[in-house]
Scaffold this active site. Structure first.
Site, PDB file in Angstrom:
ATOM      1  N   HIS A  13      -9.188   3.560  -6.927  1.00 56.73           N
ATOM      2  CA  HIS A  13      -8.912   2.253  -6.284  1.00 56.73           C
ATOM      3  C   HIS A  13      -9.999   1.264  -6.701  1.00 56.73           C
ATOM      4  CE1 HIS A  13      -7.666  -0.181  -2.491  1.00 56.73           C
ATOM      5  NE2 HIS A  13      -8.480  -0.935  -3.212  1.00 56.73           N
ATOM      6  N   HIS A  15     -10.746  -3.056  -8.083  1.00 63.05           N
ATOM      7  CA  HIS A  15     -10.295  -4.421  -8.403  1.00 63.05           C
ATOM      8  C   HIS A  15     -11.088  -4.895  -9.613  1.00 63.05           C
ATOM      9  CE1 HIS A  15      -8.183  -4.814  -4.516  1.00 63.05           C
ATOM     10  NE2 HIS A  15      -9.133  -3.986  -4.116  1.00 63.05           N
ATOM     11  N   LYS A  98       1.812  -0.749  -4.999  1.00 63.57           N
ATOM     12  CA  LYS A  98       0.880  -1.007  -3.908  1.00 63.57           C
ATOM     13  C   LYS A  98       1.536  -1.866  -2.829  1.00 63.57           C
ATOM     14  CE  LYS A  98      -3.061  -1.194  -1.764  1.00 63.57           C
ATOM     15  NZ  LYS A  98      -4.408  -1.607  -2.098  1.00 63.57           N
ATOM     16  N   HIS A 135      -2.305  -0.480   1.646  1.00 65.17           N
ATOM     17  CA  HIS A 135      -3.359  -1.108   2.446  1.00 65.17           C
ATOM     18  C   HIS A 135      -2.868  -1.020   3.889  1.00 65.17           C
ATOM     19  CE1 HIS A 135      -6.688  -4.032   3.339  1.00 65.17           C
ATOM     20  NE2 HIS A 135      -5.963  -4.081   4.442  1.00 65.17           N
ATOM     21  N   HIS A 173      -8.588   3.325   1.138  1.00 66.41           N
ATOM     22  CA  HIS A 173      -9.809   2.930   1.863  1.00 66.41           C
ATOM     23  C   HIS A 173      -9.716   3.130   3.378  1.00 66.41           C
ATOM     24  CE1 HIS A 173      -7.423  -0.680   2.358  1.00 66.41           C
ATOM     25  NE2 HIS A 173      -7.809  -1.276   1.258  1.00 66.41           N
ATOM     26  N   ASP A 246     -12.926   0.922  -4.169  1.00 65.99           N
ATOM     27  CA  ASP A 246     -12.527  -0.406  -3.693  1.00 65.99           C
ATOM     28  C   ASP A 246     -13.554  -1.456  -4.126  1.00 65.99           C
ATOM     29  OD1 ASP A 246     -10.936  -2.338  -2.544  1.00 65.99           O
ATOM     30  OD2 ASP A 246     -11.648  -1.969  -0.503  1.00 65.99           O
TER      31      ASP A 246
HETATM   32  C1  NCD Z   1     -10.189  -6.416  -1.633  1.00 70.33           C
HETATM   33  C2  NCD Z   1     -10.295  -7.572  -2.629  1.00 70.33           C
HETATM   34  O1  NCD Z   1     -11.244  -8.348  -2.543  1.00 70.33           O
HETATM   35  O2  NCD Z   1      -9.417  -7.681  -3.497  1.00 70.33           O
HETATM   36  N1  NCD Z   1     -11.073  -6.672  -0.534  1.00 70.33           N
HETATM   37  C3  NCD Z   1     -11.512  -5.789   0.386  1.00 70.33           C
HETATM   38  O3  NCD Z   1     -12.193  -6.204   1.319  1.00 70.33           O
HETATM   39  N2  NCD Z   1     -11.245  -4.495   0.312  1.00 70.33           N
HETATM   40  C4  NCD Z   1      -8.769  -6.240  -1.211  1.00 70.33           C
HETATM   41  C5  NCD Z   1      -8.447  -4.914  -0.527  1.00 70.33           C
HETATM   42  O4  NCD Z   1      -8.651  -3.837  -1.104  1.00 70.33           O
HETATM   43  O5  NCD Z   1      -7.968  -4.912   0.602  1.00 70.33           O
HETATM   44 ZN    ZN Z   2      -9.029  -2.776  -2.559  1.00 68.94          ZN
HETATM   45 ZN    ZN Z   3      -6.964  -3.092   0.644  1.00 66.90          ZN
END
Ligand code: NCD
Ligand code: ZN
Ligand code: ZN
Length: 348
Positions: A13, A15, A98, A135, A173, A246
């Protein structure tokens, strides 16, 4: 123990964002991980196979030469997603889809407003063996933010899992003891990722002595009894719980703001943070399963054959990193000392 040799881990996971930010996030993730499940919450989101393929190509261009890194792509589900979208995505190599409840987190405005409406899509995903990543938070404004994960399990996840017993589901998460209990009690094809911040911190670390915007992520940190439940889950060695950082970068000024963004940027210290956590819990022997085996097994992918080496050596997480656009970002755990370091020179 002064060194740890592990099967190379994967991040289930992450970003990576887009544009010039990829020059920062892709090398940071490829530093340690062989594969990563790349989240689709771009603006606009990655909602079909073509967008996923184009995004994957942009990520691949940012992989440092000599690094072997495979981005595994995901589709962003909306109320307009069709069963054909799923079949096309599966055929073009997209790994998972997702589910973001509309408004739950960063860039989720296009998320799903009616879950029931998506049931034909879930049916198709089960048939195609495409994983559903969730999520898991309700977004009703009258539900307290600390109860949103628990409520999501009762109202949505339990029914989805019961209705689609052959659908692989990852609760992403997780942050609560209810999530640990739900995943532990569900079938073998229901698993969860756990972040370093939710293992390391609780809501006191967010709110006591002043607001700490760099510890703010969603789902929000919970009380210490929930943190302990997550720690017990990884200490148990259960194969249902695996690594998902995450890692979610936001520029410093967007975190330190009167409406600060949610997300912790942990990529440059990810495996070191987990090693610290497992060491502090006295379960370093459980790290390899969590970081390198259980996720691949759950996804039905081969385990990596390459290895990494961690050495016991104190180092301090940088206070700040400069992004390709010149803006500073504060990494998670900035300025704090870690006891384990990835040996960048090791190749095995
Ligand atoms: C994530 C993001 O910034 O894209 N932020 C977070 O607080 N985890 C989005 C997510 O995973 O929910
Ligand atoms: Zn995330
Ligand atoms: Zn998330």
């Amino acid at each position: 123990m002064t060194e740890l040799i592990l099967t190379q881990p994967d991040d289930w996971h992450v970003h990576l964002r887009d544009g010039d930010m990829l020059q920062e996030t892709v090398p940071a993730t490829a530093r340690c991980f062989h594969r990563a499940i790349v989240m689709p919450n771009l603006v606009p989101p990655v909602t079909n196979a073509q967008l996923a393929a184009e995004y994957q190509a942009r990520i691949q261009e940012a992989i440092p030469s000599g690094k072997s890194f495979t981005p595994l792509m995901t589709l962003y589900l909306t109320n307009r997603t069709t069963t054909e979208d799923i079949v096309t995505a599966k055929n073009s190599g997209v790994t998972a889809a997702k589910l973001y409840p509309a408004g739950a987190t960063t860039n989720s405005d296009a998320g799903v407003a009616s879950l029931q409406q998506l049931y034909p899509v879930f049916e198709s995903m089960a048939e195609q063996n495409m994983l559903l990543l969730v999520h898991g938070e309700v977004t009703d404004c009258h539900i307290d933010i600390f109860d949103r994960e628990h409520k999501f399990i009762e109202q949505h996840l339990q029914p989805i899992v019961e209705t689609f017993p052959t659908l692989k589901v990852v609760m992403e998460h997780i942050t609560t003891k209810e999530a640990v209990q739900f995943v532990s009690g569900a079938s073998d094809i229901v698993g969860a990722t756990i972040t370093p911040q939710h293992l390391m911190l609780n809501r006191n670390d967010l709110l006591v002595g002043g607001i700490r915007p760099h510890n703010y992520c969603l789902p929000v940190l919970k009380r210490n009894t929930h943190q302990e439940a997550l720690q017990e889950a990884v200490c148990s060695g259960s194969r249902k719980f695996f690594l998902g950082t995450d890692s979610a970068p936001h520029e410093k000024h967007k975190k330190e703001s009167d409406c600060g963004c949610a997300g912790c940027y942990s990529a440059w210290s990810a495996i070191e943070l987990y090693a610290q956590i497992f060491d502090d819990l006295g379960v370093l022997d459980k790290l390899e399963g969590f970081a390198s085996h259980f996720g691949a097994d759950f996804y039905g992918l081969p385990r990596n054959t390459t290895k990494i080496r961690l050495i016991q050596e104190e180092w301090t997480v940088p206070e700040s990193i400069t992004l390709p656009n010149g803006e500073p970002i504060v990494p998670f755990h900035a300025g704090q000392v870690l006891q384990w370091k990835l040996d960048q020179a090791f190749s095995g």
